[in-house]
Design a protein around this motif. Structure first.
Motif, PDB file in Angstrom:
ATOM      1  N   PHE A 143      20.036  36.602 -51.676  1.00 45.51           N
ATOM      2  CA  PHE A 143      20.620  35.328 -52.071  1.00 45.51           C
ATOM      3  C   PHE A 143      20.020  34.228 -51.189  1.00 45.51           C
ATOM      4  O   PHE A 143      19.662  34.472 -50.036  1.00 45.51           O
ATOM      5  CB  PHE A 143      22.140  35.352 -51.889  1.00 45.51           C
ATOM      6  N   ASP A 144      19.938  33.012 -51.747  1.00 46.57           N
ATOM      7  CA  ASP A 144      19.408  31.888 -50.972  1.00 46.57           C
ATOM      8  C   ASP A 144      19.924  30.586 -51.566  1.00 46.57           C
ATOM      9  O   ASP A 144      20.824  30.596 -52.420  1.00 46.57           O
ATOM     10  CB  ASP A 144      17.869  31.930 -50.920  1.00 46.57           C
ATOM     11  N   PHE A 145      19.381  29.473 -51.129  1.00 46.11           N
ATOM     12  CA  PHE A 145      19.790  28.180 -51.660  1.00 46.11           C
ATOM     13  C   PHE A 145      19.619  28.115 -53.173  1.00 46.11           C
ATOM     14  O   PHE A 145      20.443  27.529 -53.882  1.00 46.11           O
ATOM     15  CB  PHE A 145      18.967  27.060 -51.020  1.00 46.11           C
ATOM     16  N   ILE A 146      18.530  28.697 -53.677  1.00 45.79           N
ATOM     17  CA  ILE A 146      18.226  28.551 -55.100  1.00 45.79           C
ATOM     18  C   ILE A 146      19.197  29.340 -55.953  1.00 45.79           C
ATOM     19  O   ILE A 146      19.597  28.884 -57.037  1.00 45.79           O
ATOM     20  CB  ILE A 146      16.766  28.953 -55.382  1.00 45.79           C
ATOM     21  N   THR A 147      19.608  30.530 -55.509  1.00 43.20           N
ATOM     22  CA  THR A 147      20.610  31.271 -56.282  1.00 43.20           C
ATOM     23  C   THR A 147      21.900  30.464 -56.374  1.00 43.20           C
ATOM     24  O   THR A 147      22.562  30.444 -57.417  1.00 43.20           O
ATOM     25  CB  THR A 147      20.891  32.657 -55.676  1.00 43.20           C
ATOM     26  N   MET A 148      22.268  29.796 -55.288  1.00 43.17           N
ATOM     27  CA  MET A 148      23.489  28.979 -55.285  1.00 43.17           C
ATOM     28  C   MET A 148      23.355  27.766 -56.199  1.00 43.17           C
ATOM     29  O   MET A 148      24.235  27.490 -57.031  1.00 43.17           O
ATOM     30  CB  MET A 148      23.799  28.521 -53.859  1.00 43.17           C
ATOM     31  N   ILE A 149      22.245  27.044 -56.061  1.00 49.73           N
ATOM     32  CA  ILE A 149      22.058  25.833 -56.865  1.00 49.73           C
ATOM     33  C   ILE A 149      21.984  26.173 -58.346  1.00 49.73           C
ATOM     34  O   ILE A 149      22.597  25.498 -59.187  1.00 49.73           O
ATOM     35  CB  ILE A 149      20.800  25.079 -56.403  1.00 49.73           C
ATOM     36  N   ASP A 150      21.245  27.229 -58.687  1.00 47.08           N
ATOM     37  CA  ASP A 150      21.133  27.626 -60.094  1.00 47.08           C
ATOM     38  C   ASP A 150      22.496  27.986 -60.683  1.00 47.08           C
ATOM     39  O   ASP A 150      22.801  27.640 -61.833  1.00 47.08           O
ATOM     40  CB  ASP A 150      20.187  28.819 -60.232  1.00 47.08           C
ATOM     41  N   MET A 151      23.327  28.687 -59.910  1.00 46.36           N
ATOM     42  CA  MET A 151      24.637  29.086 -60.416  1.00 46.36           C
ATOM     43  C   MET A 151      25.522  27.877 -60.666  1.00 46.36           C
ATOM     44  O   MET A 151      26.150  27.762 -61.728  1.00 46.36           O
ATOM     45  CB  MET A 151      25.324  30.043 -59.436  1.00 46.36           C
ATOM     46  N   VAL A 152      25.573  26.961 -59.703  1.00 46.74           N
ATOM     47  CA  VAL A 152      26.431  25.792 -59.865  1.00 46.74           C
ATOM     48  C   VAL A 152      25.909  24.900 -60.981  1.00 46.74           C
ATOM     49  O   VAL A 152      26.689  24.358 -61.778  1.00 46.74           O
ATOM     50  CB  VAL A 152      26.557  25.021 -58.539  1.00 46.74           C
ATOM     51  N   ARG A 153      24.609  24.766 -61.065  1.00 47.90           N
ATOM     52  CA  ARG A 153      24.047  23.951 -62.145  1.00 47.90           C
ATOM     53  C   ARG A 153      24.426  24.537 -63.507  1.00 47.90           C
ATOM     54  O   ARG A 153      24.790  23.802 -64.437  1.00 47.90           O
ATOM     55  CB  ARG A 153      22.523  23.882 -62.003  1.00 47.90           C
ATOM     56  N   ALA A 154      24.363  25.869 -63.642  1.00 46.39           N
ATOM     57  CA  ALA A 154      24.728  26.506 -64.907  1.00 46.39           C
ATOM     58  C   ALA A 154      26.176  26.211 -65.277  1.00 46.39           C
ATOM     59  O   ALA A 154      26.522  26.081 -66.453  1.00 46.39           O
ATOM     60  CB  ALA A 154      24.508  28.014 -64.822  1.00 46.39           C
ATOM     61  N   SER A 155      27.043  26.059 -64.261  1.00 47.44           N
ATOM     62  CA  SER A 155      28.456  25.783 -64.542  1.00 47.44           C
ATOM     63  C   SER A 155      28.675  24.365 -65.018  1.00 47.44           C
ATOM     64  O   SER A 155      29.728  24.063 -65.603  1.00 47.44           O
ATOM     65  CB  SER A 155      29.294  26.049 -63.293  1.00 47.44           C
TER      66      SER A 155
END
Length: 245
Positions: free
Chosen positions: A223-235
């Motif tokens: 996991f990293d910054f991009i996994t977090m950003i991608d998940m929140v963006r999808a929401s």
């Protein structure tokens, strides 16, 4: 045709994620939070004057709070659906920024620790690779996960020469092959020393370009910054599906 209305204070439109940047002189290759080509959707950057690597990472100081809040509100005004940062140590600003805007705020990749722990079997441990180990362990882990009920191992990149020259010392030149090799070696050594690690969190926003290599070397979820950003963006920007199965 659709009818559009101007949003007061906005200078541009269509940005999904707003990214608060510290003042630094680092190259940002694709995969880095600071490179817009990393994302499959539009992002908008805003540099916060007075917030530096030296202050955040080396000294552990959250300076220029007013400037940080002003920059976050500007990104919100521009229509960003969520706001993040380009340094995991900006966790120190999480509460103040979240209180200042109405959109989701994710100032640090460390916010994923609780989520990662929920995915793991009993006894499964988490390995964190960060820019500066001493600073992370000096309060940031407790800030990210105060009720921590899992063992978290931390490995720092501060003594890796290629990483240190490019990121912490800001010499202006980044050798991605060397930094990838350093990141893999640091992570592998941590996992070999702690065989109960079941997942890796890459804290530093400059290290996601090497997450795939770490995943391949360890065989673990990364996991990293991009996994977090991608998940929140999808929401915040779900696609519309039509038709049946």
């Amino acid at each position: 045709m659709a009818i559009y209305h101007a949003r007061r204070g906005a200078q541009s439109y269509g940005h999904d994620i707003g990214i608060l940047l510290m003042e630094c002189w680092n190259p940002f290759p694709p995969g880095d939070v600071g490179n817009a080509a990393t994302y499959g959707y539009p992002v908008l950057y805003e540099t916060v004057a007075g917030v530096t690597i030296e202050a955040l990472v080396e000294r552990g100081e959250a300076s220029a709070v007013d400037a940080m809040v002003e920059a976050a509100r500007k990104l919100e005004t521009e229509g960003c659906k969520a706001i993040t940062s380009d340094c995991g140590y900006m966790l120190m600003y999480q509460d103040v920024v979240a209180a200042a805007v109405k959109v989701p705020v994710m100032m640090s990749s460390l916010l994923q620790l609780r989520f990662i722990a929920s995915l793991l079997p009993p006894g499964g441990e988490i390995g964190v690779v960060c820019a500066h180990k001493a600073r992370l362990e000096a309060g940031l882990l407790d800030m990210a996960w105060p009720e921590r009920n899992r063992t978290v191992h931390v490995a720092g990149m501060e003594d890796q020469p290629a990483f240190r020259r490019a990121i912490l010392d800001e010499e202006g030149v980044l050798d991605t092959d060397l930094v990838e090799a350093e990141t893999v070696a640091v992570t592998r050594a941590m996992v070999e020393a702690n065989p109960d690690i079941r997942a890796i969190l890459i804290e530093c926003s400059n290290l996601p370009p090497y997450s795939a290599a770490v995943q391949a070397a360890t065989g673990l979820p990364v996991f990293d910054f991009i996994t977090m950003i991608d998940m929140v963006r999808a929401s915040t920007a779900r696609p519309r599906f039509s038709g049946g199965y």
